[in-house]
Design a protein around this motif. Sequence first.
Motif, PDB file in Angstrom:
ATOM      1  N   VAL A 136       0.885  -1.256   0.181  1.00 21.59           N
ATOM      2  CA  VAL A 136       0.063  -0.027   0.007  1.00 21.59           C
ATOM      3  C   VAL A 136       0.870   1.290  -0.060  1.00 21.59           C
ATOM      4  CG1 VAL A 136      -1.686   1.183   1.258  1.00 21.59           C
ATOM      5  CG2 VAL A 136      -2.002  -1.102   0.964  1.00 21.59           C
ATOM      6  N   SER A 137       1.985   1.379   0.641  1.00 24.84           N
ATOM      7  CA  SER A 137       2.987   2.489   0.655  1.00 24.84           C
ATOM      8  C   SER A 137       3.608   2.551  -0.642  1.00 24.84           C
ATOM      9  CB  SER A 137       4.042   2.256   1.870  1.00 24.84           C
ATOM     10  OG  SER A 137       3.357   1.979   3.196  1.00 24.84           O
ATOM     11  N   THR A 138       3.868   1.417  -1.293  1.00 22.38           N
ATOM     12  CA  THR A 138       4.698   1.570  -2.511  1.00 22.38           C
ATOM     13  C   THR A 138       3.459   1.950  -3.638  1.00 22.38           C
ATOM     14  OG1 THR A 138       5.860  -0.528  -2.095  1.00 22.38           O
ATOM     15  CG2 THR A 138       5.447  -0.022  -4.425  1.00 22.38           C
ATOM     16  N   ALA A 139       2.247   1.671  -3.434  1.00 21.03           N
ATOM     17  CA  ALA A 139       1.094   2.183  -4.231  1.00 21.03           C
ATOM     18  C   ALA A 139       0.766   3.596  -4.185  1.00 21.03           C
ATOM     19  CB  ALA A 139       0.079   1.681  -4.026  1.00 21.03           C
ATOM     20  N   THR A 140       1.060   4.204  -2.687  1.00 23.27           N
ATOM     21  CA  THR A 140       0.912   5.707  -2.518  1.00 23.27           C
ATOM     22  C   THR A 140       2.005   6.311  -3.252  1.00 23.27           C
ATOM     23  OG1 THR A 140      -0.032   5.007  -0.489  1.00 23.27           O
ATOM     24  CG2 THR A 140       0.607   7.075  -0.725  1.00 23.27           C
ATOM     25  N   GLY A 141       3.229   5.680  -3.127  1.00 24.10           N
ATOM     26  CA  GLY A 141       4.500   6.433  -3.510  1.00 24.10           C
ATOM     27  C   GLY A 141       4.307   6.464  -5.145  1.00 24.10           C
ATOM     28  N   PHE A 142       3.874   5.514  -5.755  1.00 22.26           N
ATOM     29  CA  PHE A 142       3.591   5.260  -7.108  1.00 22.26           C
ATOM     30  C   PHE A 142       2.527   6.281  -7.584  1.00 22.26           C
ATOM     31  CE2 PHE A 142       1.274   3.898 -10.934  1.00 22.26           C
ATOM     32  CZ  PHE A 142       2.305   3.516 -11.789  1.00 22.26           C
ATOM     33  N   ALA A 143       1.455   6.630  -6.734  1.00 20.85           N
ATOM     34  CA  ALA A 143       0.343   7.428  -7.225  1.00 20.85           C
ATOM     35  C   ALA A 143       0.823   9.089  -7.016  1.00 20.85           C
ATOM     36  CB  ALA A 143      -0.646   7.224  -6.279  1.00 20.85           C
ATOM     37  N   PHE A 144       1.985   9.110  -6.256  1.00 24.15           N
ATOM     38  CA  PHE A 144       2.578  10.361  -6.066  1.00 24.15           C
ATOM     39  C   PHE A 144       3.293  10.823  -7.094  1.00 24.15           C
ATOM     40  CE2 PHE A 144       4.887  13.769  -4.278  1.00 24.15           C
ATOM     41  CZ  PHE A 144       4.001  14.487  -3.625  1.00 24.15           C
ATOM     42  N   GLY A 145       3.974   9.842  -7.565  1.00 27.30           N
ATOM     43  CA  GLY A 145       5.063  10.231  -8.629  1.00 27.30           C
ATOM     44  C   GLY A 145       4.149  10.316 -10.102  1.00 27.30           C
ATOM     45  N   ALA A 146       3.091   9.512 -10.132  1.00 27.04           N
ATOM     46  CA  ALA A 146       2.223   9.679 -11.157  1.00 27.04           C
ATOM     47  C   ALA A 146       1.503  11.010 -11.348  1.00 27.04           C
ATOM     48  CB  ALA A 146       1.319   8.551 -11.504  1.00 27.04           C
ATOM     49  N   LEU A 147       1.090  11.447 -10.214  1.00 23.01           N
ATOM     50  CA  LEU A 147       0.341  12.742 -10.041  1.00 23.01           C
ATOM     51  C   LEU A 147       1.449  13.883 -10.636  1.00 23.01           C
ATOM     52  CD1 LEU A 147      -2.164  14.405  -9.221  1.00 23.01           C
ATOM     53  CD2 LEU A 147      -1.017  14.405  -7.124  1.00 23.01           C
ATOM     54  N   TRP A 148       2.764  13.589  -9.982  1.00 21.09           N
ATOM     55  CA  TRP A 148       3.541  14.883 -10.562  1.00 21.09           C
ATOM     56  C   TRP A 148       4.136  14.647 -12.106  1.00 21.09           C
ATOM     57  CZ3 TRP A 148       5.619  19.055  -9.055  1.00 21.09           C
ATOM     58  CH2 TRP A 148       6.748  19.537  -9.538  1.00 21.09           C
ATOM     59  N   SER A 149       4.425  13.385 -12.470  1.00 19.48           N
ATOM     60  CA  SER A 149       4.541  13.072 -14.079  1.00 19.48           C
ATOM     61  C   SER A 149       3.266  13.832 -14.753  1.00 19.48           C
ATOM     62  CB  SER A 149       4.532  11.781 -14.144  1.00 19.48           C
ATOM     63  OG  SER A 149       5.440  11.011 -13.391  1.00 19.48           O
ATOM     64  N   CYS A 150       2.041  13.671 -14.393  1.00 15.73           N
ATOM     65  CA  CYS A 150       1.054  14.277 -14.997  1.00 15.73           C
ATOM     66  C   CYS A 150       1.138  15.517 -15.003  1.00 15.73           C
ATOM     67  CB  CYS A 150      -0.433  13.768 -14.294  1.00 15.73           C
ATOM     68  SG  CYS A 150      -1.906  14.345 -14.989  1.00 15.73           S
ATOM     69  N   ALA A 151       1.344  16.192 -13.909  1.00 19.17           N
ATOM     70  CA  ALA A 151       1.491  17.759 -13.778  1.00 19.17           C
ATOM     71  C   ALA A 151       2.443  18.349 -14.891  1.00 19.17           C
ATOM     72  CB  ALA A 151       1.882  18.350 -12.360  1.00 19.17           C
ATOM     73  N   VAL A 152       3.666  17.653 -14.641  1.00 18.75           N
ATOM     74  CA  VAL A 152       4.918  17.879 -15.701  1.00 18.75           C
ATOM     75  C   VAL A 152       4.397  17.899 -17.020  1.00 18.75           C
ATOM     76  CG1 VAL A 152       7.068  17.513 -16.492  1.00 18.75           C
ATOM     77  CG2 VAL A 152       6.658  17.454 -13.925  1.00 18.75           C
ATOM     78  N   LEU A 153       3.779  16.566 -17.346  1.00 19.03           N
ATOM     79  CA  LEU A 153       3.661  16.281 -18.961  1.00 19.03           C
ATOM     80  C   LEU A 153       2.443  17.220 -19.418  1.00 19.03           C
ATOM     81  CD1 LEU A 153       4.227  12.546 -18.740  1.00 19.03           C
ATOM     82  CD2 LEU A 153       5.905  14.147 -19.441  1.00 19.03           C
ATOM     83  N   ARG A 154       1.645  17.621 -18.703  1.00 20.06           N
ATOM     84  CA  ARG A 154       0.271  18.281 -19.253  1.00 20.06           C
ATOM     85  C   ARG A 154       0.396  19.783 -19.135  1.00 20.06           C
ATOM     86  NH1 ARG A 154      -3.553  15.007 -20.989  1.00 20.06           N
ATOM     87  NH2 ARG A 154      -5.149  16.653 -20.691  1.00 20.06           N
ATOM     88  N   ASN A 155       1.951  20.193 -18.467  1.00 23.11           N
ATOM     89  CA  ASN A 155       2.135  21.725 -18.480  1.00 23.11           C
ATOM     90  C   ASN A 155       1.193  22.274 -17.494  1.00 23.11           C
ATOM     91  OD1 ASN A 155       4.116  23.011 -19.677  1.00 23.11           O
ATOM     92  ND2 ASN A 155       3.378  22.328 -21.749  1.00 23.11           N
ATOM     93  N   LEU A 156       1.066  21.582 -16.280  1.00 23.70           N
ATOM     94  CA  LEU A 156       0.199  22.289 -15.373  1.00 23.70           C
ATOM     95  C   LEU A 156       1.001  23.138 -14.243  1.00 23.70           C
ATOM     96  CD1 LEU A 156      -2.084  19.274 -14.582  1.00 23.70           C
ATOM     97  CD2 LEU A 156      -2.462  20.998 -16.375  1.00 23.70           C
ATOM     98  N   ILE A 157       2.246  23.148 -14.330  1.00 28.70           N
ATOM     99  CA  ILE A 157       3.212  23.869 -13.592  1.00 28.70           C
ATOM    100  C   ILE A 157       3.696  24.964 -13.940  1.00 28.70           C
ATOM    101  CG2 ILE A 157       3.615  21.688 -12.457  1.00 28.70           C
ATOM    102  CD1 ILE A 157       6.401  21.707 -13.771  1.00 28.70           C
TER     103      ILE A 157
END
Lengths: 214, 214, 214, 214
Positions: free
Chosen positions: C132-153
Motif C-alpha cells: 500500500v505504501s508503494t502504491a501511494t508512492g507510485f500514485a504520487f509520482g504519477a501525479l507529478w508526472s501528469c502535472a509535468v507532462l500536461r504543462n500544469l506547473i
Amino acid sequence: VSTERMEAFSDGVFAVAITLLILDVHVPFLQHGALVLNAHLWRALTDQWVSYVTYIVSFIIIGIMWVNHHSMFCYVVRVDRPFLFFNLLLLMCIAFIPFSTALLSAYIQQPDSSGNSFMQNSHVAAAIYGAVSTATGFAFGALWSCAVLRNLIEGLDPVTARRMIPRFASGTVVYALSIVVAFVNPKLSLALFFLLAVFYAFDQLPAPVPAPSS
Amino acid sequence: VSTERMEAFSDGVFAVAITLLILDVHVPFLQHGALVLNAHLWRALTDQWVSYVTYIVSFIIIGIMWVNHHSMFCYVVRVDRPFLFFNLLLLMCIAFIPFSTALLSAYIQQPDSSGNSFMQNSHVAAAIYGAVSTATGFAFGALWSCAVLRNLIEGLDPVTARRMIPRFASGTVVYALSIVVAFVNPKLSLALFFLLAVFYAFDQLPAPVPAPSS
Amino acid sequence: VSTERMEAFSDGVFAVAITLLILDVHVPFLQHGALVLNAHLWRALTDQWVSYVTYIVSFIIIGIMWVNHHSMFCYVVRVDRPFLFFNLLLLMCIAFIPFSTALLSAYIQQPDSSGNSFMQNSHVAAAIYGAVSTATGFAFGALWSCAVLRNLIEGLDPVTARRMIPRFASGTVVYALSIVVAFVNPKLSLALFFLLAVFYAFDQLPAPVPAPSS
Amino acid sequence: VSTERMEAFSDGVFAVAITLLILDVHVPFLQHGALVLNAHLWRALTDQWVSYVTYIVSFIIIGIMWVNHHSMFCYVVRVDRPFLFFNLLLLMCIAFIPFSTALLSAYIQQPDSSGNSFMQNSHVAAAIYGAVSTATGFAFGALWSCAVLRNLIEGLDPVTARRMIPRFASGTVVYALSIVVAFVNPKLSLALFFLLAVFYAFDQLPAPVPAPSS
C-alpha cells in the motif's frame, strides 16, 4: 483573530458530525456477525426504519444549524475569546448529536413494559434526544447574544439584532416542550423533532439571508 | 509554502479529533448487543457519567489547543520544513487524545483491588491521560520555540516572544504533576484536568489575542 | 477549475485519514468487553506496543505525503480532469492506509508456525503494508508526472521538473524492496518503514520548498 | 451568503464520507476477535475481494460527484436558502453511501437459496446500492436545476444551462436501470456500477470544465 479560521474549524466539526451520523445506521447481522438468513434482508432493513428517520432528522438539524451559523457570520466581523468559547460550547453540543441519535435509534422501538411507565427506555431515549437538541438551540442563542452584547457584529441595526435574541429563546422553549412530549409518546416526539427541523428551515428565511451590505 | 494550507490541514485534524471523541460515549447495551431491560436505561446512562465528563474535558483541551494554535498563527507568517514537522508532532499528540480519553473513561471507575496499589488500572489510565496531555503541551511549546528560534514570526517583539517559551514550559510542568496525582487519586486528577483546561482558557487571554498589526 | 478547492478537498481527506489512524489503537478489554483484571492494564498496554509504532509510522507517512502534496502545489497552478483523477487515485491510496495499518498492527506479532513459512500471517500483513505504501508512492509520482507532462506547473524550469520524475520512481522502488524484506523479517520491515518515513522527511528538503517566485 | 463557505462545508462532508469508506474494509478475524490461523491470512484477505471492489467503486462515485460539484461552482455565483437545502439533500445522499457500500460488501457474496429467488439478500443489497446511487444522481440534477431556474449561475448561456438538465436526468435513468439488473445478477450490477462511475469520469469532460470567463 479573524473569523475565517474559526469558520473553517466550525465547518470541519459540523461536516464530521453530520457525516458520522451514518455510523449509527447499521448493516443488519445476526448475533456474532453472521449474515441474516437469505431472503430476510429486506425485512431486517425495513425493521430498522427508525434509524433512517433519525438519520434524516439529525442530518436536517445539524444541517440547519450550519446554515444558521453560516448566516450569523454574515454579520459577525470580529471574534474575541468569550465568543470563541461560546462557539466551542455550540460545537460540543453539535458533536454530541450522533450519540443522542444512536440512543434514540436503538431504544425508541423497545416495547413498553407495565409498571413504572414514566421511565420507559423509549421515553428516556427520546427525552435525551430532545434535551441535546434543546441544549444546541440554547448554545446557538447564547452565541448570538454574545455577539450582539459584545459588539462583534456589523451591517445590522442593534434593535433588529437584539430582537432576534428572544426569537432564538422561544425556539429553544419549543424544543424543550418536545422533552415533555417524549415522556408521553416517544414516536410523537420524533415526528415533532422532524417538524421542528423543517420549520426552522423555512422560518428564519427572511431575517439572516440578506448580504451584509444591507 | 504558505501558512494557509498548513492551517487548513491542522484545522481538519483538530476538527476530526474533537468530533471523534463522541465515539467514546457509548449507547448502553447488555452483552451481545441486547437492549438494556426496560426502565433501566436512565440508570445505565447515569452510571457512565464519567464518559460525559471525559468527553467534556477532552473537548475543552483540544478546543483550547485549537484556540491557541489559531492565536499563534497571528504571528507566524512563514513556515519551513522543521516547523512543519513540529506541527505534525503536535497533531500526532492531538489525534492520540481520543484514545487516552476512551482509556480513562473505561477504567477510571474500576474498583481498586488490594495489593500492588500503585499500578491499579484506574491509576494507570489516569496517568496515561495525563502523559498524553503533557506531551501535547510539550509539543505546543516546542512548536512555538521553533517558530521563535527560526525567525518565523512577525508583529511581536523578540523579547516577548522568547518570554512565552518558559510560560509554555511551566504549563507543561503542571500537566506533568497531574500524572503524579493520578497515582494518588485518579478522580482527583480528572478534576485537575478539568481545572487546568478551564485555567488555560482564561490564562492566556491577554497575550496572543491582539491582531498582528499591534 | 482552480487548484484551491482541490487542495481543500485533498486536505480534508489527508486530515480524516491521518486522524482515523487512532481508531486502530484499541483500549484493552477481555473477551465480551470485560475490563482487564486490576493491575494488569499496564502490561496489556505495553503488550500492544506495536500498535503505537504503527500509529506513529503511518502518521509520519501520511503527514509527509501531505507535506509533499503541499509542496507540489507551489508549482501546480492549474488543474485539468486527468490531473483530478490522478489526485483521486492518490487519495484512494492514502485513505487505504488506516486499513493496512490495522492489519499490520493485528498480525505482526502472531508467532510463526512451522511449515509454509513464506506465507506466515505476519509476513503477509507486513507485505501488504509495504504494497500500500508503494502504491501511494507510485500514485504520487504519477501525479507529478501528469502535472509535468500536461504543462500544469509554473515557476520551475522543465528540466528540473522532469528530473524529479525518476527521483520519485526510485523512492517507489525502495518502498517496493520493503515488500521483499517483509517476507524475510516482518519486524525488520516495520523498522525499515520507519526509516523510510524519516528519510523522506529530510531528503526532499532542498527541492520543492522554495517559493514559486524562484 | 457566499458560495465559499458552502463549498468548504460540502468539501468537508465529501472528504469525510469518502474516507469513512475504508471503515467498511475489515481486518480479517475469527469469531470473538481471535486471529486467523497462521498461513491463512492471505486466503482470508482474498476471500473478501468484494470489499476492495466496493471501496474502489464507491470512492470513484463520491470522487466524481465531488469533481462535478466542484465544476458546477465555476458557474454558481450566489446561493439562496432553497439552493442550500438542495445541497444538504445531495450531501445527505453522499453521506449515505458508506452504508450502502457496507451492505453490498457484506451480502453480495451470500449464496442464493432456492425459492423466493427475487428477494435474495444479494439482490436486495445490490438494489439498495443502486437506489442510493440513483438518489444521489437525482439530487445532483435537482441541485443544478435549482441553480438554473433560480438564476444563480453566471458565465453560461441559459440555453446550454437548461440543456444540461435532461442530460443529468438521463444519467439518473441509467443508474435506475442498474436497480433492475441487481435483481437479475448482483455481481453484474456491481460491474455496471463500476462502468458507470468510469463513464461519468469521462463523459462530462467537455461541458463543465471551461473557466467561468468562457
